[in-house]
Design a protein around this motif. Structure first.
Motif, PDB file in Angstrom:
ATOM      1  N   SER A 220       0.847  -1.184   0.000  1.00 55.43           N
ATOM      2  CA  SER A 220       0.000   0.000   0.000  1.00 55.43           C
ATOM      3  C   SER A 220       0.888   1.242   0.000  1.00 55.43           C
ATOM      4  CB  SER A 220      -0.897   0.005   1.234  1.00 55.43           C
ATOM      5  OG  SER A 220      -0.125   0.343   2.367  1.00 55.43           O
ATOM      6  N   ALA A 221       0.302   2.348  -0.407  1.00 55.97           N
ATOM      7  CA  ALA A 221       1.071   3.579  -0.488  1.00 55.97           C
ATOM      8  C   ALA A 221       1.686   3.927   0.866  1.00 55.97           C
ATOM      9  CB  ALA A 221       0.182   4.713  -0.987  1.00 55.97           C
ATOM     10  N   ASP A 222       0.921   3.728   1.939  1.00 56.24           N
ATOM     11  CA  ASP A 222       1.428   4.038   3.275  1.00 56.24           C
ATOM     12  C   ASP A 222       2.628   3.180   3.633  1.00 56.24           C
ATOM     13  OD1 ASP A 222      -0.130   6.142   3.948  1.00 56.24           O
ATOM     14  OD2 ASP A 222      -1.753   4.905   4.801  1.00 56.24           O
ATOM     15  N   GLU A 223       2.479   1.864   3.372  1.00 54.62           N
ATOM     16  CA  GLU A 223       3.592   0.955   3.672  1.00 54.62           C
ATOM     17  C   GLU A 223       4.864   1.401   2.962  1.00 54.62           C
ATOM     18  OE1 GLU A 223       0.768  -2.983   3.953  1.00 54.62           O
ATOM     19  OE2 GLU A 223       2.409  -2.981   2.497  1.00 54.62           O
ATOM     20  N   ASP A 227       8.455   2.707   4.449  1.00 56.21           N
ATOM     21  CA  ASP A 227       9.498   1.696   4.375  1.00 56.21           C
ATOM     22  C   ASP A 227      10.882   2.352   4.457  1.00 56.21           C
ATOM     23  OD1 ASP A 227       9.842  -1.350   2.989  1.00 56.21           O
ATOM     24  OD2 ASP A 227      11.547   0.035   2.826  1.00 56.21           O
ATOM     25  N   PRO A 228      11.696   1.907   5.413  1.00 56.46           N
ATOM     26  CA  PRO A 228      13.000   2.559   5.598  1.00 56.46           C
ATOM     27  C   PRO A 228      13.876   2.499   4.355  1.00 56.46           C
ATOM     28  CG  PRO A 228      12.752   0.612   7.029  1.00 56.46           C
ATOM     29  CD  PRO A 228      11.433   0.856   6.401  1.00 56.46           C
ATOM     30  N   GLU A 232      15.113   5.858   2.370  1.00 61.84           N
ATOM     31  CA  GLU A 232      16.534   6.150   2.183  1.00 61.84           C
ATOM     32  C   GLU A 232      16.876   6.304   0.708  1.00 61.84           C
ATOM     33  OE1 GLU A 232      20.683   4.002   3.328  1.00 61.84           O
ATOM     34  OE2 GLU A 232      18.900   3.490   4.515  1.00 61.84           O
ATOM     35  N   ALA A 233      16.422   5.316  -0.092  1.00 59.47           N
ATOM     36  CA  ALA A 233      16.847   5.267  -1.481  1.00 59.47           C
ATOM     37  C   ALA A 233      16.199   6.344  -2.336  1.00 59.47           C
ATOM     38  CB  ALA A 233      16.534   3.883  -2.058  1.00 59.47           C
ATOM     39  N   TYR A 234      14.912   6.625  -2.082  1.00 54.50           N
ATOM     40  CA  TYR A 234      14.203   7.517  -3.001  1.00 54.50           C
ATOM     41  C   TYR A 234      13.816   8.850  -2.405  1.00 54.50           C
ATOM     42  CZ  TYR A 234      13.779   3.402  -5.902  1.00 54.50           C
ATOM     43  OH  TYR A 234      14.051   2.317  -6.659  1.00 54.50           O
ATOM     44  N   LEU A 235      13.536   8.855  -1.129  1.00 54.63           N
ATOM     45  CA  LEU A 235      13.068  10.110  -0.550  1.00 54.63           C
ATOM     46  C   LEU A 235      14.209  10.901   0.066  1.00 54.63           C
ATOM     47  CD1 LEU A 235       9.778   8.885   1.144  1.00 54.63           C
ATOM     48  CD2 LEU A 235      10.087   9.931  -1.094  1.00 54.63           C
ATOM     49  N   GLY A 236      15.343  10.230   0.252  1.00 57.61           N
ATOM     50  CA  GLY A 236      16.481  10.908   0.836  1.00 57.61           C
ATOM     51  C   GLY A 236      16.236  11.333   2.258  1.00 57.61           C
TER      52      GLY A 236
END
Ligand SMILES: Nc1ncnc2c1ncn2[C@@H]1O[C@H](COP(=O)(O)OP(=O)(O)OP(=O)(O)O)[C@@H](O)[C@H]1O
Ligand SMILES: [Mg+2]
Lengths: 237, 287
Positions: A220-223, A227-228, A232-236
Motif C-alpha cells: 500500500s502507499a502508506d507501507e 518503508d526505511p 533512504e533510497a528515493y526520498l532521501g
C-alpha cells in the motif's frame, strides 16, 4: 473495487534479443490508482509500451477479462487501455482542439465525442482558452494537460500515465495529481509511472517498485512511504 | 503587350494543372517520406485510362475523372500496401531506387500495351474557346484549370477537416503517438499513396486533354512535380498552387522571350535556385 482490471503474469519484454523486463507479475484493480516507481532505465516505459502492444512481449496479459496477447495496438487502444506517453508525444503542429479530437479517433458518434470534449475542457479550462493554439507552442504544463486531455478523449478504462511530472513546477504537478484523483472518482483506473516517488505515492492506493526490469517491492502507499529502504533510497530521508 | 498578357493567361491556366500534377507527389513525400519517382508514370497511366475510356467507350474525359481516379487509387493503394511497405522507413536511397524501378516498369508496360504513338483526347469542344478582355481562354484549358483548383482545394479541406485527414497529418507528425492513439499506419500509408495516385490519375486525364500522352512523359513530369513541390513546400496543399503557377509562368515567359528550347533549362534553373536560397521551399517549412 476489487475486480481485477489488468493482470500480467510471467511477463517478458525487451528490444531485439535483450529482455528488459524479466518475469514480471503485476495487478491493477478496477478503480485504483497504482504507482509504479523506479529509477532511470528500470524498464517502466518498456512495460507501458508492451502493455499497449506497440512493443512485443511474452507471457500472460489479461485486460478487462480478455487476453490482449494477440491484439494489435489499435484494438488495445480501443478496448480502453490508453497511454499518456513519456515526453507527451503531442501532434505538435496541430491545435489543442485537434489533438483532443485525435484522442477520439477510434470513437463513433458526434454527440458522445462532444460530451467528452466538454468534460475535458471542464477539467482543463486552460485548454479551452488555448484550443486554437498550436500544441507545440504551449508551455510544458499546458502540453501535459493537452496530453492528458487527449487520452481522456479516448474514454479510457485504464489510464497509463508516464512521467507526468517531468520538468514541471510543483504547483502544476499538484494540480495534475488532483485531476487524476478526480477522474479516478469518476471511475477511471490509473497506473501512474513516476520517478518522483513522493508525488506518486501522495495520491496512489498501492505501489510497485521496479529495479532493473523486476518488481522488488509492492504494498500500500502508506507501507511504501514508511518503508526505511525506500525512504533512504528515493526520498532521501 | 497583348501577347504578353496572353502568355500570362496561358501560364496561369497551365499552372493549375501543374499544381494538381504535383499535389499527389507532395502529399506522399510529406506523409510517407517517399519521393515517388514513378509519380509521372502514374500521371501517364491516368492519361491512357482517360484516353481509352474516351475512344473505346465514348466517356467524356471530364466525366471520366472519378473513374480514372478510382482506378489509380486502387493501383496506388495496392502498390503501397504490398510493394512499397516492404521498404517502409528504409533510407531515402532505397525508396528512390524502387520507385525508379516502378517508373521504368510502367513505361515499358505502357509502350507494349499502348504503343509509342502520341495520343491526345479530343472531345468535340476541344477547339473552342471564349474571349474575355481580348484574351483567349481555350475551353479545355479553362475546364481543367477549374477542376485542378477544385481538387487541390478539396484535398486541402479534407486534410483539415476530416477524421482521415487528421489521422494522415497525425501520422506524418508523430508516428509513435499516432500508433498509440489507434491509428494503423499501414492503412494510413496505403490510403495516402492511393490518394496521391488518384490525384496523379486526375492530372493525367486532364493532361491528355490539353496536351499529348506517350509512354515516355513520366520522367519529365516527375521532375516538374519535384520542382513544384520544392517551391511550394510540403506543409500545405495550397503551396503547390503557387509552385505550379510560378513554374508554368516561368516556362511560358521563357518560351516567349528566350525561345521554346530553353523552357526546361529555365524551370530547372529555378529549382536549383530555390534549393540554394531556400532549401525548405519558398512557402513551407520543410521540403
Ligand atoms: N527503443 C529502445 N531500444 C533499445 N533499448 C531500449 C529502448 N528503449 C529503452 N531501452 C532500454 O531499456 C531499458 C529500460 O528503459 P525504459 O525506458 O523502459 O526505462 P524507464 O524505467 O522508463 O526509465 P526512465 O525513468 O528514465 O524513463 C534501458 O536500459 C534502455 O536503455
Ligand atoms: Mg520511462
Amino acid at each position: 473495487m476489487s475486480n481485477v482490471l489488468l493482470q500480467l503474469n510471467n511477463w517478458y519484454a525487451g528490444y531485439g534479443d535483450v529482455d528488459v523486463l524479466n518475469n514480471l507479475h503485476f495487478t491493477v484493480k478496477e478503480g485504483e490508482i497504482v504507482a509504479l516507481v523506479g529509477s532511470n532505465g528500470a524498464g517502466k516505459t518498456t512495460l507501458l509500451r508492451s502493455l499497449s502492444r506497440t512493443l512485443k512481449g511474452r507471457g500472460d496479459i489479461t485486460f478487462a477479462g480478455r487476453s490482449l496477447y494477440d491484439e494489435t495496438p489499435e484494438k488495445v487502444f480501443e478496448s480502453g487501455l490508453v497511454q499518456v506517453p513519456e515526453g507527451r508525444l503531442l501532434f505538435d503542429q496541430m491545435s489543442v482542439h485537434e489533438n483532443l479530437l485525435m484522442g477520439a479517433y477510434r470513437r463513433q458518434g458526434k454527440a458522445a465525442i462532444d460530451a467528452s470534449l466538454e468534460r475535458v475542457y471542464g477539467l482543463f479550462p486552460k485548454l479551452y482558452e488555448r484550443r486554437q493554439q498550436r500544441s507545440g507552442s504551449m508551455s510544458g504544463g499546458e502540453q501535459q494537460m493537452c496530453a492528458m486531455g487527449r487520452a481522456l478523449m479516448a474514454n479510457p478504462k485504464l489510464l497509463l500515465v508516464d512521467e507526468m511530472s517531468l520538468g514541471l513546477a510543483p504547483v502544476i504537478v499538484d494540480q495534475l495529481l488532483e485531476i487524476l484523483s478526480t477522474i479516478r472518482n469518476e471511475g477511471i483506473t490509473v497506473l501512474l509511472v513516476e520517478q518522483d516517488i513522493y508525488a506518486a505515492l501522495e495520491i496512489a492506493d498501492r505501489g510497485y517498485v521496479m529495479v532493473t526490469g523486476a518488481i522488488t517491492q509492492s504494498g500500500s502507499a502508506d507501507e511504501l512511504r514508511n518503508d526505511p529502504h525506500i525512504r533512504e533510497a528515493y526520498l532521501g530521508l | 503587350m497583348d501577347l504578353l498578357f496572353q502568355v500570362i493567361v496561358n501560364g496561369l491556366l497551365l499552372g493549375g494543372l501543374y499544381a494538381l500534377m504535383a499535389l499527389g507527389l507532395a502529399l506522399v513525400w510529406g506523409v510517407l517520406n517517399i519521393v515517388n519517382l514513378a509519380h509521372g508514370a502514374l500521371i501517364m497511366l491516368g492519361g491512357y485510362a482517360a484516353y481509352y475510356l474516351f475512344t473505346l467507350l465514348g466517356i467524356d474525359p471530364f466525366l471520366a475523372l472519378p473513374l480514372v481516379m478510382m482506378m489509380l487509387f486502387v493501383l496506388g493503394y495496392i502498390l503501397q500496401r504490398y510493394v512499397l511497405s516492404l521498404i517502409a522507413r528504409s533510407p531515402m536511397f532505397n525508396t528512390l531506387l524502387i520507385t525508379f524501378g516502378l517508373d521504368v516498369i510502367f513505361m515499358v508496360l505502357a509502350q507494349l500495351l499502348f504503343t509509342a504513338d502520341f495520343r491526345t483526347i479530343n472531345p468535340s469542344y476541344a477547339g473552342t474557346h471564349v474571349t474575355w478582355f481580348n484574351l483567349t481562354f481555350p475551353t479545355v484549358q479553362l475546364f481543367s484549370f477549374a477542376v485542378a483548383m477544385c481538387l487541390t482545394v478539396g484535398l486541402w479541406l479534407m486534410m483539415l477537416h476530416t477524421r482521415i485527414g487528421r489521422a494522415i497529418r497525425a501520422t506524418a507528425q508523430n508516428l509513435s503517438a499516432a500508433r498509440l492513439y489507434g491509428v494503423n499506419p499501414k492503412q494510413i500509408y496505403a490510403l495516402t499513396f492511393g490518394i496521391g495516385a488518384a490525384l496523379a490519375g486526375a492530372a493525367g486525364d486532364l493532361y491528355g486533354v490539353v496536351s499529348q500522352i506517350t509512354p515516355y512523359i513520366g520522367a519529365t513530369l516527375t521532375a516538374k512535380c519535384f520542382a513544384i513541390a520544392i517551391i511550394g513546400g510540403l506543409e500545405n496543399p495550397l503551396g503547390v498552387i503557387v509552385g505550379g503557377v510560378l513554374l508554368a509562368l516561368i516556362e511560358s515567359l521563357t518560351a516567349l522571350y528566350v525561345g521554346p528550347t530553353f523552357v526546361d533549362v529555365a524551370s530547372f534553373g529555378v529549382l536549383v535556385l530555390v534549393l540554394i536560397i531556400r532549401p525548405q521551399g519558398l512557402l513551407g517549412k520543410t521540403a
